[in-house]
Design a protein around this motif. Structure first.
Motif, PDB file in Angstrom:
ATOM      1  N   MET A 101      46.326  44.539  36.739  1.00  0.00           N
ATOM      2  CA  MET A 101      45.347  43.747  35.995  1.00  0.00           C
ATOM      3  C   MET A 101      46.130  42.948  34.959  1.00  0.00           C
ATOM      4  SD  MET A 101      42.045  45.208  34.050  1.00  0.00           S
ATOM      5  CE  MET A 101      41.332  44.312  32.712  1.00  0.00           C
ATOM      6  N   ARG A 102      45.921  41.636  34.976  1.00  0.00           N
ATOM      7  CA  ARG A 102      46.645  40.743  34.067  1.00  0.00           C
ATOM      8  C   ARG A 102      45.658  39.968  33.197  1.00  0.00           C
ATOM      9  NH1 ARG A 102      51.634  38.691  37.618  1.00  0.00           N
ATOM     10  NH2 ARG A 102      51.411  40.141  39.317  1.00  0.00           N
ATOM     11  N   ASP A 103      46.147  39.520  32.070  1.00  0.00           N
ATOM     12  CA  ASP A 103      45.322  38.664  31.232  1.00  0.00           C
ATOM     13  C   ASP A 103      45.427  37.224  31.721  1.00  0.00           C
ATOM     14  OD1 ASP A 103      47.755  37.635  30.250  1.00  0.00           O
ATOM     15  OD2 ASP A 103      47.637  38.747  28.376  1.00  0.00           O
ATOM     16  N   LEU A 149      38.606  48.037  45.750  1.00  0.00           N
ATOM     17  CA  LEU A 149      37.663  48.904  45.040  1.00  0.00           C
ATOM     18  C   LEU A 149      38.289  49.479  43.776  1.00  0.00           C
ATOM     19  CD1 LEU A 149      34.917  50.286  44.835  1.00  0.00           C
ATOM     20  CD2 LEU A 149      35.831  52.124  46.297  1.00  0.00           C
ATOM     21  N   LYS A 150      39.505  49.966  43.869  1.00  0.00           N
ATOM     22  CA  LYS A 150      40.158  50.539  42.691  1.00  0.00           C
ATOM     23  C   LYS A 150      40.447  49.458  41.646  1.00  0.00           C
ATOM     24  CE  LYS A 150      39.663  54.536  44.151  1.00  0.00           C
ATOM     25  NZ  LYS A 150      38.599  55.340  43.522  1.00  0.00           N
ATOM     26  N   GLY A 151      40.754  48.245  42.097  1.00  0.00           N
ATOM     27  CA  GLY A 151      40.941  47.131  41.159  1.00  0.00           C
ATOM     28  C   GLY A 151      39.649  46.778  40.439  1.00  0.00           C
ATOM     29  N   LEU A 152      38.550  46.757  41.169  1.00  0.00           N
ATOM     30  CA  LEU A 152      37.240  46.497  40.551  1.00  0.00           C
ATOM     31  C   LEU A 152      36.920  47.569  39.519  1.00  0.00           C
ATOM     32  CD1 LEU A 152      35.336  45.511  43.808  1.00  0.00           C
ATOM     33  CD2 LEU A 152      35.512  44.047  41.775  1.00  0.00           C
ATOM     34  N   ALA A 199      36.312  46.660  30.562  1.00  0.00           N
ATOM     35  CA  ALA A 199      35.203  45.811  30.113  1.00  0.00           C
ATOM     36  C   ALA A 199      35.410  44.331  30.436  1.00  0.00           C
ATOM     37  CB  ALA A 199      34.937  46.015  28.618  1.00  0.00           C
ATOM     38  N   ALA A 200      36.061  44.048  31.541  1.00  0.00           N
ATOM     39  CA  ALA A 200      36.238  42.655  31.964  1.00  0.00           C
ATOM     40  C   ALA A 200      34.889  42.091  32.396  1.00  0.00           C
ATOM     41  CB  ALA A 200      37.239  42.575  33.109  1.00  0.00           C
ATOM     42  N   ARG A 201      34.644  40.823  32.121  1.00  0.00           N
ATOM     43  CA  ARG A 201      33.379  40.185  32.492  1.00  0.00           C
ATOM     44  C   ARG A 201      33.564  39.155  33.600  1.00  0.00           C
ATOM     45  NH1 ARG A 201      30.277  43.183  32.421  1.00  0.00           N
ATOM     46  NH2 ARG A 201      28.717  41.634  32.816  1.00  0.00           N
ATOM     47  N   LYS A 202      34.625  38.375  33.507  1.00  0.00           N
ATOM     48  CA  LYS A 202      34.932  37.358  34.514  1.00  0.00           C
ATOM     49  C   LYS A 202      36.276  37.726  35.119  1.00  0.00           C
ATOM     50  CE  LYS A 202      32.406  33.717  32.169  1.00  0.00           C
ATOM     51  NZ  LYS A 202      32.447  32.346  31.644  1.00  0.00           N
ATOM     52  N   VAL A 203      36.287  37.917  36.440  1.00  0.00           N
ATOM     53  CA  VAL A 203      37.489  38.417  37.082  1.00  0.00           C
ATOM     54  C   VAL A 203      37.835  37.619  38.336  1.00  0.00           C
ATOM     55  CG1 VAL A 203      37.260  40.781  36.211  1.00  0.00           C
ATOM     56  CG2 VAL A 203      36.137  40.142  38.342  1.00  0.00           C
ATOM     57  N   ARG A 222      28.660  43.582  41.214  1.00  0.00           N
ATOM     58  CA  ARG A 222      27.452  43.280  40.427  1.00  0.00           C
ATOM     59  C   ARG A 222      27.636  43.571  38.938  1.00  0.00           C
ATOM     60  NH1 ARG A 222      23.848  46.705  44.299  1.00  0.00           N
ATOM     61  NH2 ARG A 222      24.229  45.588  46.225  1.00  0.00           N
ATOM     62  N   ARG A 223      28.651  44.320  38.590  1.00  0.00           N
ATOM     63  CA  ARG A 223      28.906  44.690  37.191  1.00  0.00           C
ATOM     64  C   ARG A 223      29.518  43.538  36.381  1.00  0.00           C
ATOM     65  NH1 ARG A 223      28.985  50.401  36.524  1.00  0.00           N
ATOM     66  NH2 ARG A 223      28.901  51.499  38.520  1.00  0.00           N
ATOM     67  N   PHE A 224      29.984  42.504  37.084  1.00  0.00           N
ATOM     68  CA  PHE A 224      30.690  41.417  36.413  1.00  0.00           C
ATOM     69  C   PHE A 224      29.820  40.177  36.302  1.00  0.00           C
ATOM     70  CE2 PHE A 224      33.802  44.081  38.583  1.00  0.00           C
ATOM     71  CZ  PHE A 224      34.613  44.438  37.520  1.00  0.00           C
ATOM     72  N   GLU A 225      30.082  39.408  35.277  1.00  0.00           N
ATOM     73  CA  GLU A 225      29.397  38.135  35.086  1.00  0.00           C
ATOM     74  C   GLU A 225      29.817  37.132  36.165  1.00  0.00           C
ATOM     75  OE1 GLU A 225      29.742  34.795  31.648  1.00  0.00           O
ATOM     76  OE2 GLU A 225      29.548  36.876  30.960  1.00  0.00           O
ATOM     77  N   GLU A 226      31.101  37.145  36.493  1.00  0.00           N
ATOM     78  CA  GLU A 226      31.630  36.230  37.503  1.00  0.00           C
ATOM     79  C   GLU A 226      32.779  36.908  38.247  1.00  0.00           C
ATOM     80  OE1 GLU A 226      33.889  31.915  37.699  1.00  0.00           O
ATOM     81  OE2 GLU A 226      32.678  32.383  35.942  1.00  0.00           O
TER      82      GLU A 226
END
Length: 154
Positions: free
Chosen positions: A14-16, A43-46, A53-57, A91-95
Motif C-alpha cells: 500500500m503506497r501513498d 482481497l488482502k489488499g482491499l 481507512a483509505a477512501r479512494k483506492v 463497497r467500503r470505499f468511496e472510489e
C-alpha cells in the motif's frame, strides 16, 4: 525457500499518492490455483486498505482475469467466493479503480508473493518494507521496469 511448488503465496504493498510505502503484506496461502492466488492478493489488499481507512483506492494487478472479473459490474456465475468477497469489500470505499499492469511493473508485489512462502501459513502485515524491496521501490518510483527475458533455443 519452499520446495513444494504447489504452495501459493501472494503479497502486496500500500503506497501513498507519492508512491511511498505505507504498509504491505505477505500471505502464505497454501495450495490453490494461480487465479485463486491472484484473487487472494486483491482481497488482502482491499482489507489492508480498509484497516488504514483509505477512501479512494487504486489497485494494480497483473492478472487480466481478476481485473476483468472485478470490472464486470454484475456477479457472474463463474465468479469464485474470493472474487465475490472482493466485490463486497469494494463497497467500503468511496472510489475504487482496479487496473491491469504488466508483470514487469509489479516487481514489489511479485517479490512479496515469493517471500510469502518463507512465512508460516496465513497473512503477515509488514509495517516496514523488507530490505530486499528497497531497490524495487526506488525503481518503481522512477518508472524503471524490471524486464524479464527468455532465450529460445532450437
Amino acid at each position: 525457500m519452499e520446495t513444494n511448488t504447489n504452495i501459493a503465496g501472494c503479497g502486496g504493498v500500500m503506497r501513498d499518492a507519492s508512491g511511498h510505502w505505507k504498509a504491505g503484506y505477505v500471505h502464505n496461502i497454501g495450495i490453490c490455483s494461480p487465479l485463486q492466488a491472484e484473487s487472494w492478493a486483491l482481497l488482502k489488499g482491499l482489507q489492508l486498505a480498509t484497516t488504514h481507512a483509505a477512501r479512494k483506492v487504486i489497485f494494480e494487478s497483473d492478472s487480466s482475469e481478476v481485473v476483468r472479473r472485478m470490472n464486470n459490474s454484475h456477479v457472474d456465475a463463474t465468479d469464485s467466493n474470493i472474487i465475490l468477497a472482493c466485490k463486497h469489500e469494494c463497497r467500503r470505499f468511496e472510489e475504487v479503480k482496479i487496473l491491469l499492469i504488466a508483470r514487469e511493473k509489479n516487481a514489489v508485489a511479485d517479490f512479496l508473493a515469493k517471500l510469502a512462502k518463507q512465512y508460516a501459513q496465513g497473512v503477515h502485515i509488514l509495517t516496514t518494507p523488507p530490505v530486499e524491496v528497497a531497490r524495487l521501490l526506488e525503481e518503481d518510483a522512477t518508472g524503471i521496469p524490471q524486464w524479464r527475458f527468455s532465450v529460445k533455443t532450437r
